[in-house]
Design a protein around this motif. Structure first.
Motif, PDB file in Angstrom:
ATOM      1  N   ASP A 140       0.933  -1.215   0.073  1.00  0.00           N
ATOM      2  CA  ASP A 140       0.010  -0.034   0.034  1.00  0.00           C
ATOM      3  C   ASP A 140       0.805   1.330   0.013  1.00  0.00           C
ATOM      4  N   GLY A 141       1.791   1.357  -0.914  1.00  0.00           N
ATOM      5  CA  GLY A 141       2.832   2.593  -0.910  1.00  0.00           C
ATOM      6  C   GLY A 141       3.589   2.591   0.037  1.00  0.00           C
ATOM      7  N   LEU A 142       3.918   1.653   1.057  1.00  0.00           N
ATOM      8  CA  LEU A 142       4.781   1.908   2.063  1.00  0.00           C
ATOM      9  C   LEU A 142       5.877   0.767   2.345  1.00  0.00           C
ATOM     10  N   ILE A 143       6.765   0.763   2.760  1.00  0.00           N
ATOM     11  CA  ILE A 143       7.780  -0.317   3.090  1.00  0.00           C
ATOM     12  C   ILE A 143       7.259  -1.180   4.155  1.00  0.00           C
ATOM     13  N   ALA A 144       6.932  -2.504   3.869  1.00  0.00           N
ATOM     14  CA  ALA A 144       6.437  -3.188   4.874  1.00  0.00           C
ATOM     15  C   ALA A 144       7.468  -4.350   5.695  1.00  0.00           C
ATOM     16  N   GLU A 145       8.531  -4.504   4.781  1.00  0.00           N
ATOM     17  CA  GLU A 145       9.383  -5.658   5.105  1.00  0.00           C
ATOM     18  C   GLU A 145      10.726  -5.159   4.592  1.00  0.00           C
ATOM     19  N   HIS A 146      12.038  -5.856   5.263  1.00  0.00           N
ATOM     20  CA  HIS A 146      13.254  -5.585   4.682  1.00  0.00           C
ATOM     21  C   HIS A 146      14.022  -6.577   4.981  1.00  0.00           C
ATOM     22  N   TRP A 147      14.777  -7.022   4.073  1.00  0.00           N
ATOM     23  CA  TRP A 147      15.821  -8.240   4.335  1.00  0.00           C
ATOM     24  C   TRP A 147      17.449  -7.695   3.849  1.00  0.00           C
ATOM     25  N   ASP A 148      18.400  -7.965   4.432  1.00  0.00           N
ATOM     26  CA  ASP A 148      19.572  -7.910   4.124  1.00  0.00           C
ATOM     27  C   ASP A 148      20.622  -8.967   4.542  1.00  0.00           C
ATOM     28  N   PRO A 149      21.880  -8.790   4.115  1.00  0.00           N
ATOM     29  CA  PRO A 149      22.731 -10.040   4.609  1.00  0.00           C
ATOM     30  C   PRO A 149      23.721  -9.587   5.876  1.00  0.00           C
ATOM     31  N   ALA A 150      23.207  -8.781   6.567  1.00  0.00           N
ATOM     32  CA  ALA A 150      23.615  -8.320   7.706  1.00  0.00           C
ATOM     33  C   ALA A 150      23.958  -9.456   8.897  1.00  0.00           C
ATOM     34  N   LEU A 151      25.211  -9.599   9.195  1.00  0.00           N
ATOM     35  CA  LEU A 151      25.446 -10.499  10.709  1.00  0.00           C
ATOM     36  C   LEU A 151      25.262  -9.860  12.006  1.00  0.00           C
ATOM     37  N   LYS A 152      24.691 -10.660  12.785  1.00  0.00           N
ATOM     38  CA  LYS A 152      24.566 -10.198  14.233  1.00  0.00           C
ATOM     39  C   LYS A 152      26.090  -9.739  14.749  1.00  0.00           C
ATOM     40  N   SER A 153      26.070  -8.408  14.601  1.00  0.00           N
ATOM     41  CA  SER A 153      27.387  -7.975  15.265  1.00  0.00           C
ATOM     42  C   SER A 153      27.496  -6.364  15.566  1.00  0.00           C
ATOM     43  N   THR A 154      28.250  -6.143  16.422  1.00  0.00           N
ATOM     44  CA  THR A 154      28.321  -4.650  16.770  1.00  0.00           C
ATOM     45  C   THR A 154      29.087  -3.996  15.677  1.00  0.00           C
ATOM     46  N   GLU A 155      29.970  -4.569  14.702  1.00  0.00           N
ATOM     47  CA  GLU A 155      30.301  -3.946  13.577  1.00  0.00           C
ATOM     48  C   GLU A 155      29.266  -3.647  12.608  1.00  0.00           C
ATOM     49  N   MET A 156      28.230  -4.558  12.438  1.00  0.00           N
ATOM     50  CA  MET A 156      27.202  -3.996  11.562  1.00  0.00           C
ATOM     51  C   MET A 156      26.342  -2.768  11.994  1.00  0.00           C
ATOM     52  N   LEU A 157      26.527  -2.463  13.098  1.00  0.00           N
ATOM     53  CA  LEU A 157      25.825  -1.319  13.407  1.00  0.00           C
ATOM     54  C   LEU A 157      26.510   0.123  13.358  1.00  0.00           C
ATOM     55  N   LYS A 158      27.741   0.046  13.056  1.00  0.00           N
ATOM     56  CA  LYS A 158      28.495   1.163  12.725  1.00  0.00           C
ATOM     57  C   LYS A 158      28.096   1.691  11.312  1.00  0.00           C
ATOM     58  N   PHE A 159      27.710   3.040  11.262  1.00  0.00           N
ATOM     59  CA  PHE A 159      27.208   3.390  10.149  1.00  0.00           C
ATOM     60  C   PHE A 159      28.118   4.563   9.868  1.00  0.00           C
ATOM     61  N   ASP A 160      28.984   4.788   9.043  1.00  0.00           N
ATOM     62  CA  ASP A 160      29.729   5.951   8.772  1.00  0.00           C
ATOM     63  C   ASP A 160      29.206   6.523   7.588  1.00  0.00           C
ATOM     64  N   PRO A 161      28.559   7.594   7.195  1.00  0.00           N
ATOM     65  CA  PRO A 161      28.217   8.027   6.181  1.00  0.00           C
ATOM     66  C   PRO A 161      29.546   8.656   5.190  1.00  0.00           C
ATOM     67  N   ASN A 162      30.428   9.094   5.914  1.00  0.00           N
ATOM     68  CA  ASN A 162      31.662   9.475   5.311  1.00  0.00           C
ATOM     69  C   ASN A 162      32.493   8.531   4.661  1.00  0.00           C
TER      70      ASN A 162
END
Length: 167
Positions: A140-162
């Motif tokens: 209905d015009g909105l994102i309802a679900e998302h998948w990606d290959p992320a692993l359970k790790s604190t490294e995966m939580l680091k997001f550096d737009p730079n």
């Protein structure tokens, strides 16, 4: 093999990966099918505002309240996503294009796949590039679900737009 799988494989085929320029990004969201074009534009605009812009206050424009998140580092639900955004990235101006190195955006039925490059580091700290896939289901015009290959790790939580686009 589904058409999406075939398209993703073709997008990341044997040749060198080609990053979409601003003009190329516009072409990636185009489609002769208005529904597919709308779904691709929704995901594209979400990337600009949410993924790289960090605008947690805008999640209602892009996600269903019952949003299902299959990344093990982020809880399901639109409110949980907003909380994750507030804690994981700064708010930045929304740019006209995506700065993340986009390789392809593919849509079929109610699904959109975004293929991009992602800088990573190996166990010895050496930088390398890998291909990343984000897979979305639209409802209905909105994102309802998302998948990606992320692993359970604190490294995966680091997001550096730079790091976006840096090799």
């Amino acid at each position: 093999m589904t058409a999406i799988t075939a398209a993703v494989l073709a997008a990341s085929g044997a040749g060198a990966q080609v990053i979409a320029t601003a003009e190329g990004q516009a072409a990636l969201i185009a489609s002769p099918d208005p529904k597919l074009a709308a779904n691709k534009k929704l995901v594209y605009d979400m990337y600009r505002a949410i993924v790289q812009g960090g605008h947690a206050e805008m999640v209602a424009q892009f996600f269903t309240p019952e949003y299902l998140q299959h990344n093990p580092n982020v809880a399901s639900g639109r409110d949980a996503l907003a909380a994750f955004l507030r804690g994981s990235r700064p708010t930045r101006p929304i740019t006209p294009t995506i700065t993340l190195p986009i390789l392809n955006i593919i849509a079929e039925r109610d699904y959109v796949v975004v293929v991009s490059e992602r800088p990573m580091k190996d166990d010895k700290g050496a930088a390398y590039l890998t291909t990343w896939f984000d897979f979305y289901r639209i409802e209905d015009g909105l994102i309802a679900e998302h998948w990606d290959p992320a692993l359970k790790s604190t490294e995966m939580l680091k997001f550096d737009p730079n790091m976006m686009g840096k090799k």
